[in-house]
Design an enzyme around this catalytic site. Structure first.
Site, PDB file in Angstrom:
ATOM      1  N   SER A  59      36.254  22.968 -64.226  1.00 28.95           N
ATOM      2  CA  SER A  59      35.281  22.524 -63.245  1.00 28.95           C
ATOM      3  C   SER A  59      33.734  22.184 -64.453  1.00 28.95           C
ATOM      4  O   SER A  59      34.373  20.952 -65.064  1.00 28.95           O
ATOM      5  CB  SER A  59      34.659  24.310 -62.719  1.00 28.95           C
ATOM      6  OG  SER A  59      33.880  24.305 -62.209  1.00 28.95           O
ATOM      7  N   ASP A  86      39.391  23.922 -52.264  1.00 32.27           N
ATOM      8  CA  ASP A  86      37.669  24.046 -52.925  1.00 32.27           C
ATOM      9  C   ASP A  86      36.749  23.439 -52.534  1.00 32.27           C
ATOM     10  O   ASP A  86      36.748  22.070 -52.588  1.00 32.27           O
ATOM     11  CB  ASP A  86      38.108  23.127 -54.421  1.00 32.27           C
ATOM     12  CG  ASP A  86      37.372  23.345 -55.684  1.00 32.27           C
ATOM     13  OD1 ASP A  86      36.085  24.556 -55.171  1.00 32.27           O
ATOM     14  OD2 ASP A  86      37.282  23.546 -56.971  1.00 32.27           O
ATOM     15  N   HIS A 111      38.543  27.308 -56.031  1.00 32.88           N
ATOM     16  CA  HIS A 111      38.378  26.532 -57.860  1.00 32.88           C
ATOM     17  C   HIS A 111      39.167  27.410 -58.812  1.00 32.88           C
ATOM     18  O   HIS A 111      38.157  28.148 -59.280  1.00 32.88           O
ATOM     19  CB  HIS A 111      37.014  27.153 -57.588  1.00 32.88           C
ATOM     20  CG  HIS A 111      36.223  25.789 -58.506  1.00 32.88           C
ATOM     21  ND1 HIS A 111      36.259  24.906 -58.469  1.00 32.88           N
ATOM     22  CD2 HIS A 111      35.364  26.730 -59.450  1.00 32.88           C
ATOM     23  CE1 HIS A 111      35.895  24.573 -59.522  1.00 32.88           C
ATOM     24  NE2 HIS A 111      35.412  26.025 -60.226  1.00 32.88           N
TER      25      HIS A 111
END
Length: 760
Positions: free
Chosen positions: A349, A469, A499
């Site tokens: 991320s 995601d 994610h």
């Protein structure tokens, strides 16, 4: 379980024998295959003074234990080898399988018995995953088969866990960055947490650039969240212009301070278990949060090249090009005399995003990045096609909200007292610059777009990304991966999850593949490892990973949507509007079942549809007003078993990342029965219908041709499946919630779904 073994390096007989000898296996090319297999098995039981006892607990045939077999005159056969190999890997006869041959086929077992190849089979077996999720050799080393001598030992081109994690060095340094992001007249200092094994050899470094690691301010974050209920603004017609601006660091001076030895220490930091795995294998771990975080100085600039520079300065220090101090008092400097200067960045991320940004600087010393679920353009994270568009699951968030979350200097009361007034000034400037009112691309976002500098990347690149995601959407990796220079080594793992990390999944040897790559790049090991450029998780079955050549094909198939005129009403009744605003998940459920305001088209497929790339909706649209927001989602619709998007723990703490160090669970995506699966989605302000830079007027009740690109994906639909196309206006998870009374009309007879088709 099913094997998808990408990490094993095919090895010559001579090399296999040499590596086995280095591990202490007493094998001899002159011995029979049976004798060598017995010697190998007995070595596995190094904890036992008498290996007859554990050997008798294995079976060689359904009616004979292994000890009896090796004491007999019977010859070694495929049946015996396979049965023993399965048990050595932790599979239990009568529990995990009854018929070995059928079970081996189900596993896609990578070793095919040939008596003349027994040495190579044993070598391959050691490098093969056990049921627990560890390779057999890693499992043996974790039990103490090799001593922790703080030196490198390799097997099949990979480093083994022989570094003592009970005697780690934990220290803190403060790197001087060529920045003054808070404009206080002082160069920013960057706190660096270092964890490294005690070793006489220069160590490579895994660096996690994580703005979260010094703490997060959730209270400030929540106060800063924006209300999504607002009217869609009618924008003036204009053309947006931006310019590429090189980031210019400030000048720094050579440091003449004495070398300090008394460094700040720490006892714990929230570590990333993939880093832990490599820590036990001779790779230093460092965690850096960058400017504007607790222990560092400066302002949280959130995504621009000033923030990137604060991480780059650490790589410069590891290579002797920047100064680090023992403390904020700056009385002594400290050098990275333990480091070999080669760095790989890790993390998911925001962490992976910083890796991408760093790679685009071309900084010397950055040999490789492992970037998972990473952003390549911050505009595409918080905006889409001229719209404010929240990341999935986080309505109301924007980049200045993220600044509040990660500006952890305010968690230190003294720093808050001294610096908060200036911080608020800079934060307000950031809030104005991001232009939440229009949703348009501008210079602020262009300065946070790493795609324009992708040509400068020279390190090896590994990306992982979930095709489910909707936080960091698949376009982020699609665009950066396809923008990478052809001269570099690049790799992409596309999985069917959301994610999430994937290094501890049962079905893919990601950890071991990274080990082989990092030994090549950071330790200079000539291991001849070759990893496919792209590996995709098949959505149609469990635990099946396939090589792919490209992400995005030029071959297309046009699907007609029908003949009707469909009306999409934007307005909801007050109670329904409030209910969806309070719970966007309720809105999504209603939308997917055809109960929200929408135009819905179901397409029954008459043949397989292997999607690879960016689906485009080409639509004939008109709006009843001079504004319009268009949303679309594509579903695999109908009740059937599909892969879940969250990995489920199969066993607890079965993976040992060293020798009884940093244990973690083995996970996997499992099948579940559900009614639909989102394949792709997309959003557009109709004033930006031609491109991002052009803002156009919307003529009332006049037909417009609109091309809406959806999120790229690779997804296989089969003959008889239903492809559901949903067209609507407000999305209560992602877009602004405009409840004004306008409607869109879609002419299906002049509209198509354009699908990129994967080749066979």
């Amino acid at each position: 379980m099913r094997y998808n073994q990408f990490s094993y390096i095919p090895t010559s007989l001579e090399r296999a024998a040499e590596e086995l000898k280095e591990l202490g296996f007493d094998l001899d090319l002159q011995k029979t295959a049976k004798a060598n297999l017995e010697s190998f098995l007995r070595k596995l039981f190094f904890h036992y003074p008498d290996s007859d006892y554990p050997l008798s607990h294995l079976i060689a045939k359904n009616d004979m234990d292994a000890l009896s077999f090796f004491q007999s005159e019977q010859e070694l056969s495929k049946e015996v080898f396979d049965l023993l190999a399965l048990q050595v890997l932790g599979f239990i006869p009568g529990v995990d399988f009854t018929e070995a041959d059928a079970f081996l086929d189900k596993l896609a077992f990578p070793i095919h018995f040939d008596e003349t190849e027994i040495i190579k089979h044993i070598h391959h077996l050691l490098a093969t995953r056990c049921k627990s999720g560890m390779t057999l050799i890693d499992d043996l080393v974790s039990q103490g088969m090799l001593t922790m001598d703080n030196d490198y030992h390799f097997f099949n081109g990979k480093s083994l866990a022989t570094f003592d994690t009970s005697q780690l060095i934990r220290e803190v340094v403060y790197v001087e960055a060529p920045l003054d992001t808070d404009q206080d007249g002082q160069l920013d200092l960057i706190k660096v947490n270092i964890i490294r094994p005690q070793s006489q050899k220069p160590l490579p470094t895994l660096m996690t650039p994580s703005p979260y690691h010094q703490g997060i301010n959730e209270v400030a974050n929540d106060k800063k969240l924006y209300r999504m209920e607002k009217e869609l603004v009618v924008k003036k017609r204009r053309q947006i212009t931006v310019e590429d601006r090189d980031f210019i660091p400030l000048e720094t001076q050579p440091c003449k301070l004495p070398i300090g030895q008394n460094l700040e220490s720490f006892s714990y930091i929230n570590s990333y278990s993939l880093n832990d795995y490599f820590l036990a294998r001779g790779f230093a771990n460092i965690y850096v949060s960058g400017v504007g975080t607790a222990g560092s100085t400066g302002f949280m600039t959130s995504g621009d090249y000033a923030q990137i520079e604060s991480f780059k300065a650490v790589i410069d220090w590891l290579n002797g090009r920047a100064t680090a101090y023992t403390s904020h008092s700056k009385t002594h400097q400290v050098r990275a005399d333990w480091a070999n200067g080669l760095v790989c960045t890790t993390g998911k991320s925001y962490l992976g995003t910083m890796s991408t940004g760093l790679a685009t600087t071309g900084v010397d010393g950055l040999a490789m990045i492992i970037a998972e679920s990473a952003i390549s353009s911050w505009y595409n994270y918080y905006r889409e096609n001229g719209l404010v568009c929240s990341p999935g699951g986080y309505p109301g968030e924007d980049l200045d909200v993220l600044t509040e979350l990660t500006y952890s200097r305010n968690l230190l009361a003294g720093d808050y007292l001294r610096h908060n007034d200036r911080y608020q000034e800079l934060l307000n400037q950031q809030s104005q610059a991001l232009d939440r009112q229009s949703g348009d691309y501008n210079q602020f976002w262009h300065d946070r777009n790493y795609l324009k500098n992708a040509h400068q990347i020279k390190c090896d690149v590994v990306y992982t990304h979930g095709l489910q995601d909707w936080n960091v959407k698949p376009r982020q990796v699609y665009e950066i991966f396809n923008a990478l220079p052809s001269t570099i080594n690049k790799h992409l793992f596309l999985h069917q999850g959301e994610h999430v990390y994937m290094h501890n999944w049962q079905s893919i040897d990601f950890r071991e593949s990274m080990n082989a790559l990092l030994c090549q790049k950071l330790l200079g090991l000539a291991n001849d490892f070759s990893l496919p450029e792209m590996i995709w998780q098949d959505n149609t079955c469990l635990q099946n990973w396939q090589e792919r050549k490209v992400f995005g094909t030029s071959t297309i198939k046009e699907l007609d949507l029908g003949q009707e005129l469909l009306l999409i009403d934007n307005h909801y009744g007050e109670d329904e509007f409030k209910a969806y605003g309070k719970d966007f998940r309720a809105f999504k459920a209603a939308l997917f079942e055809g109960k929200a305001n929408q135009a819905l088209v179901d397409i029954l497929l008459e043949e397989d549809l292997p999607i690879n790339g960016e689906i485009v909706l080409q639509l004939k649209v008109k709006s009843s007003e001079n504004k319009g927001l268009l949303s679309a989602q594509i579903l695999d619709y109908g009740k059937k078993k599909r892969l879940g998007d969250l990995p489920i723990a199969l066993t607890q703490s079965s993976i040992d990342n060293g020798q009884n160090f940093s244990r973690e669970s083995l996970k996997e995506l499992l099948f579940r029965e559900d009614s639909y699966r989102v394949i792709s989605k997309g959003f557009m302000n109709l004033q930006n219908r031609n491109n991002l830079s052009s803002i156009e007027t919307i003529p009332n009740n006049k037909w417009m041709t609109v091309r809406l690109p959806l999120q790229p994906t690779i997804y296989h639909l089969e003959k008889g499946d239903t492809l559901r196309v949903i067209l609507y206006t407000t999305d209560f998870e992602h877009t602004v919630r405009d409840n004004s009374n306008y409607a869109l009309t879609i002419d299906l007879s002049q509209s198509q779904l354009i699908v990129p088709i994967a080749s066979n």
